[in-house]
Enzyme design. Sequence first.
Site, PDB file in Angstrom:
ATOM      1  CB  CYS A 100     -13.901 -54.931 -43.984  1.00  0.00           C
ATOM      2  SG  CYS A 100     -14.789 -54.915 -42.438  1.00  0.00           S
TER       3      CYS A 100
ATOM      4  CB  CYS B 222     -15.682 -51.963 -41.719  1.00  0.00           C
ATOM      5  SG  CYS B 222     -14.397 -53.076 -41.161  1.00  0.00           S
TER       6      CYS B 222
ATOM      7  CD1 TRP C 294     -31.055 -24.468 -40.525  1.00  0.00           C
ATOM      8  CD2 TRP C 294     -31.661 -26.278 -41.695  1.00  0.00           C
ATOM      9  NE1 TRP C 294     -29.987 -25.340 -40.527  1.00  0.00           N
ATOM     10  CE2 TRP C 294     -30.340 -26.451 -41.236  1.00  0.00           C
ATOM     11  CE3 TRP C 294     -32.253 -27.284 -42.453  1.00  0.00           C
ATOM     12  CZ2 TRP C 294     -29.593 -27.605 -41.511  1.00  0.00           C
ATOM     13  CZ3 TRP C 294     -31.507 -28.427 -42.737  1.00  0.00           C
ATOM     14  CH2 TRP C 294     -30.201 -28.575 -42.264  1.00  0.00           C
TER      15      TRP C 294
ATOM     16  CG  HIS D 201     -37.746 -27.538 -42.034  1.00  0.00           C
ATOM     17  ND1 HIS D 201     -37.491 -28.892 -42.063  1.00  0.00           N
ATOM     18  CD2 HIS D 201     -36.736 -27.003 -41.292  1.00  0.00           C
ATOM     19  CE1 HIS D 201     -36.395 -29.159 -41.372  1.00  0.00           C
ATOM     20  NE2 HIS D 201     -35.913 -28.025 -40.905  1.00  0.00           N
TER      21      HIS D 201
HETATM   22  C1  LIG Z   1     -28.124 -26.474 -45.154  1.00  0.00           C
HETATM   23  C2  LIG Z   1     -27.499 -25.877 -43.928  1.00  0.00           C
HETATM   24  C3  LIG Z   1     -26.349 -26.431 -43.411  1.00  0.00           C
HETATM   25  C4  LIG Z   1     -25.739 -25.884 -42.291  1.00  0.00           C
HETATM   26  N1  LIG Z   1     -24.581 -26.422 -41.828  1.00  0.00           N
HETATM   27  C5  LIG Z   1     -23.933 -25.820 -40.803  1.00  0.00           C
HETATM   28  C6  LIG Z   1     -22.678 -26.292 -40.363  1.00  0.00           C
HETATM   29  O1  LIG Z   1     -22.165 -27.264 -40.891  1.00  0.00           O
HETATM   30  N2  LIG Z   1     -22.061 -25.636 -39.364  1.00  0.00           N
HETATM   31  C7  LIG Z   1     -22.620 -24.547 -38.767  1.00  0.00           C
HETATM   32  O2  LIG Z   1     -22.029 -23.984 -37.863  1.00  0.00           O
HETATM   33  N3  LIG Z   1     -23.825 -24.097 -39.150  1.00  0.00           N
HETATM   34  C8  LIG Z   1     -24.481 -24.691 -40.152  1.00  0.00           C
HETATM   35  N4  LIG Z   1     -25.680 -24.211 -40.566  1.00  0.00           N
HETATM   36  C9  LIG Z   1     -26.323 -23.143 -39.794  1.00  0.00           C
HETATM   37  C10 LIG Z   1     -27.033 -23.738 -38.578  1.00  0.00           C
HETATM   38  O3  LIG Z   1     -27.666 -24.959 -38.896  1.00  0.00           O
HETATM   39  C11 LIG Z   1     -28.127 -22.844 -38.046  1.00  0.00           C
HETATM   40  O4  LIG Z   1     -28.988 -22.514 -39.092  1.00  0.00           O
HETATM   41  C12 LIG Z   1     -27.610 -21.581 -37.421  1.00  0.00           C
HETATM   42  O5  LIG Z   1     -26.636 -21.890 -36.462  1.00  0.00           O
HETATM   43  C13 LIG Z   1     -28.766 -20.815 -36.741  1.00  0.00           C
HETATM   44  O6  LIG Z   1     -29.331 -21.656 -35.761  1.00  0.00           O
HETATM   45  P1  LIG Z   1     -30.728 -21.440 -35.127  1.00  0.00           P
HETATM   46  O7  LIG Z   1     -30.574 -21.493 -33.662  1.00  0.00           O
HETATM   47  O8  LIG Z   1     -31.368 -20.231 -35.662  1.00  0.00           O
HETATM   48  O9  LIG Z   1     -31.605 -22.704 -35.528  1.00  0.00           O
HETATM   49  P2  LIG Z   1     -31.695 -23.440 -36.912  1.00  0.00           P
HETATM   50  O10 LIG Z   1     -30.983 -24.718 -36.798  1.00  0.00           O
HETATM   51  O11 LIG Z   1     -31.315 -22.554 -38.002  1.00  0.00           O
HETATM   52  O12 LIG Z   1     -33.232 -23.765 -37.009  1.00  0.00           O
HETATM   53  C14 LIG Z   1     -34.194 -22.772 -37.357  1.00  0.00           C
HETATM   54  C15 LIG Z   1     -35.529 -23.133 -36.759  1.00  0.00           C
HETATM   55  O13 LIG Z   1     -36.002 -24.345 -37.320  1.00  0.00           O
HETATM   56  C16 LIG Z   1     -36.696 -25.110 -36.324  1.00  0.00           C
HETATM   57  N5  LIG Z   1     -36.034 -26.402 -36.261  1.00  0.00           N
HETATM   58  C17 LIG Z   1     -34.948 -26.746 -35.526  1.00  0.00           C
HETATM   59  N6  LIG Z   1     -34.636 -28.023 -35.751  1.00  0.00           N
HETATM   60  C18 LIG Z   1     -35.521 -28.490 -36.633  1.00  0.00           C
HETATM   61  C19 LIG Z   1     -35.711 -29.744 -37.249  1.00  0.00           C
HETATM   62  N7  LIG Z   1     -34.912 -30.773 -36.991  1.00  0.00           N
HETATM   63  N8  LIG Z   1     -36.724 -29.877 -38.119  1.00  0.00           N
HETATM   64  C20 LIG Z   1     -37.537 -28.847 -38.388  1.00  0.00           C
HETATM   65  N9  LIG Z   1     -37.407 -27.643 -37.842  1.00  0.00           N
HETATM   66  C21 LIG Z   1     -36.412 -27.468 -36.968  1.00  0.00           C
HETATM   67  C22 LIG Z   1     -36.619 -24.342 -35.046  1.00  0.00           C
HETATM   68  O14 LIG Z   1     -37.820 -23.628 -34.886  1.00  0.00           O
HETATM   69  C23 LIG Z   1     -35.475 -23.398 -35.275  1.00  0.00           C
HETATM   70  O15 LIG Z   1     -35.630 -22.210 -34.575  1.00  0.00           O
HETATM   71  C24 LIG Z   1     -26.319 -24.745 -41.675  1.00  0.00           C
HETATM   72  C25 LIG Z   1     -27.482 -24.199 -42.189  1.00  0.00           C
HETATM   73  C26 LIG Z   1     -28.085 -24.743 -43.304  1.00  0.00           C
HETATM   74  C27 LIG Z   1     -29.327 -24.116 -43.863  1.00  0.00           C
END
Ligand SMILES: Cc1cc2nc3c(=O)[nH]c(=O)nc-3n(C[C@H](O)[C@H](O)[C@H](O)COP(=O)(O)OP(=O)(O)OC[C@H]3O[C@@H](n4cnc5c(N)ncnc54)[C@H](O)[C@@H]3O)c2cc1C
Length: 790
Positions: A78, A81, A419, A423
Amino acid sequence: MARRSCCATSCYTTKTKLNPFNSFLCAFISFISLSPLIAEAGLYTASDQIIILSPENVDSVLFNSSAALFVEFYATWCGHCVAFSPTWKNLARDIKEWKPAVDLAAIDCADESNRKVCTNFGIIGYPSLKFFPAYSSSESRGQVFRGFSRDVRGLRHYIINKLEMHNETWPPACPPLETASEAELDNFFQTNNVKLLALVFERKDSYVGREVTLDLLQYENIAVRRVLDTETSLVSKFGVTDFPSCYLYNSSGHISRLKVLSEARTFYSYALQRLPGVVRTGKPQIPITDLIKNSTLQEWRPFNKTRVYMSDLESALHYSLRVELSGHISISGDDLIALKKYINVLAKYFPGRPSVKSALKTVDSWLQQQKGVEIKYSDFRDVLDNTVQTSDAVLPEGVQWVGCQGSQAQFRGYPCAVWTLFHTLTVQAKEMSSPDPQEVLQAMRSYVSSFFGCRPCATHFESMAQESMDHVTTLSSAVLWLWSRHNRVNNRLAGELSEDPHFPKIQWPSPELCPSCHGLKKTGEHSWNQEDVLTFLRNYYSSARILTDYLQDETQALIHQRNRLTAARMEKEARRGAERRAREVLDSHPAEEPQEEEQQEEEEEEEEEPALGEQAGEPYPAGLERMGAAEADKADNQAPWEKPQRPQSQRKPKIVGMKLRERQEDIVDLDLFVNHHYKAKALRAAAMSGVVQRRSLKKKEDVEDLQFEGGWRVKRDLGSQEENLGAGVGIEPYPRPQSKRWMSLLSLGFSRLDVSLCVLLYLLSTMCLLAMYLYFKLRIKLRRAKVSLP
Ligand SMILES: Cc1cc2nc3c(=O)[nH]c(=O)nc-3n(C[C@H](O)[C@H](O)[C@H](O)COP(=O)(O)OP(=O)(O)OC[C@H]3O[C@@H](n4cnc5c(N)ncnc54)[C@H](O)[C@@H]3O)c2cc1C
Ligand SMILES: *[C@@H]1O[C@H](CO)[C@@H](O)[C@H](O)[C@H]1NC(C)=O
Ligand SMILES: *[C@@H]1O[C@H](CO)[C@@H](O)[C@H](O)[C@H]1NC(C)=O
Ligand SMILES: *[C@@H]1O[C@H](CO)[C@@H](O)[C@H](O)[C@H]1NC(C)=O
């Protein structure tokens, strides 16, 4: 080995070790299939934070639930949807914090198996929305929501209205939503166990107060109430002039206005959640310094939370190229393409030190030359580690997180650095005007899909990529795409077990970090100023702003790498020399009969040792595997995840494969040589009959453990890697590829190494016999000569 439950769902780790990568995702794996990425039909996936209903779970989700449920009945075919689904997903993200009080669900009525459920609920058109109050009875058919608006704000307001209509079956997690009066405030702190009260002053038709109340429902030590502008005594007591506005009131009667960028829900909620003393339920509130003091972490490196560190980026490269990839013995097909793309993007855009850049370039050009359908990881690794040979190129070894340090071992680290790395690469591609806007994103997508050890992450990431990566048509939108998807992940993970309490997941950048990034729509909804976000990201991740604190010394890394190479070369030569000497010894002494007894002892010993292979139910010839590995990793006899004190590595090696390795060290003794020769024969025989089972099973176990731990595919011991880091020349962290070796042995016969070893031993034994023959012949000749002398 301690078993411990690491999360509420059915997930266990089998070992408690210092390993930041293995356990932080546990909450996600229980119901996600690990292998094929994305297999869900319908308009929603597990990463949308919407409960997907089916005949199996519908009763337990909808009836007698402590949370109210808001359900969408839809059909995949749909059009309306499909058009509505982004709204439903956005709503789910928007009210994620309200989950304990109200949750969202969806069911695909186009799916045959769901037909009956949809019929039972009297669904005739799509999409249909129904509200189920908390503790609905199983007779309940839900309350139909007709003529609903297609925007998140309207739906959110509807939910609040519905929640307020609950009477005696109020969802227990839902805080009171009614307005506060002066009388209530007078003895508020006597009747409520909180230290802080936030009051949102607003007009009657405003929903801000109730929304903020619900946004904070998962936080402790704070309560939120709305106060109407008509409550004149309170308005004058607090000196309120603006509506809405938010005031803080504490138990000692102190009043202060909450400072925010804009007077709106998102800003209030964000600010309140971050007030000192306010904690998310279930998250510990321990000062980071105490945590570090008590934990096993070696040291804490102070850093600036608003900066990017090169040490994280290099560590990410090390971990990805030397640890994560090493789980793949041979790389072919899509994986090979993924690797080539990844390395190519790194070689082009990694804003690293000259030595690291040229190491990446060397590996890249080697990789581009590989035209075969498959490469061996060990070959890749050799190129990576020997880049120093051709130029001053080296990727320093070991990991050293700085900006990605976690307050505990299981937090942050590698995924954080991944990440950060991507970035940085998207921004760098923008600065360098890459011709292909999607280049970096596609490289990331395929790397994550092929290699990223966190499989649930890969699934989620792939579903986001499938959904919208195609829309990226400019370099700027690539930067913004990754930023917004990262924020989605942050939204989903906020409050999860994997969240480091000291680094809460927020919608990034925060208002403090980038005030101009945040804006307000006319409706009072938060919005991002994408232009400003882009500018901010380009600055934040720019190569010029990356800090180099704590970086490993470049020259040191070069020297280390060179020394290692020289050591390996010298060892090779020493081995050759030893072989030569052995031959000389052989030439000057008559060979003794090989000692049968000793041989037998050896065999008995072998039997005494529990056949690890059988124990673990692994019918593969591990001895052979060891042989291959022994040759492959040259100098080191210590795998990085194998801590030196582990009994396994201390025990005198008793298996044939291991004995063979001694040959490298000192084969001056003829006996030893002959023994080796016999053992080689025994090995050969055993290999033929396929009964050698031994060793390296421990490692096999390790690898397998991992597949259960939070879906992480590779398991390595960071602790010992770090130990290795400064340990000098001899020990280098070389994670031995092993997981699939036996497969290739079984499917392709013996590896080239094994065959060549056999051939070598054959040759040596022949030469030995020849030497003996010559020796005796010579002696006989001499004796004859002597005899013939007068
Ligand atoms: C591709 C990918 C997929 C993931 N999927 C999952 C998942 O499905 N489930 C799970 O539990 N974990 C997942 N993770 C891990 C999770 O996203 C974090 O990397 C992990 O929990 C560590 O978090 P962190 O607090 O160090 O911050 P992170 O999210 O790792 O961020 C690292 C740093 O990037 C900066 N940052 C934060 N947000 C943004 C933004 N929007 N844009 C730019 N910079 C930013 C900040 O300075 C932050 O300290 C994934 C990681 C990756 C690389
Ligand atoms: C509903 O759940 C409560 C506890 O959550 C339980 O006591 C009650 O028996 C349940 N009622 C039904 C009808 O299942
Ligand atoms: C640190 O350890 C001590 C004793 O082992 C314990 O009493 C204290 O609560 C711990 N502190 C933290 C923050 O874990
Ligand atoms: C962190 O970096 C920012 C931006 O360069 C700077 O303004 C701030 O003072 C730094 N903070 C600390 C604690 O050094």
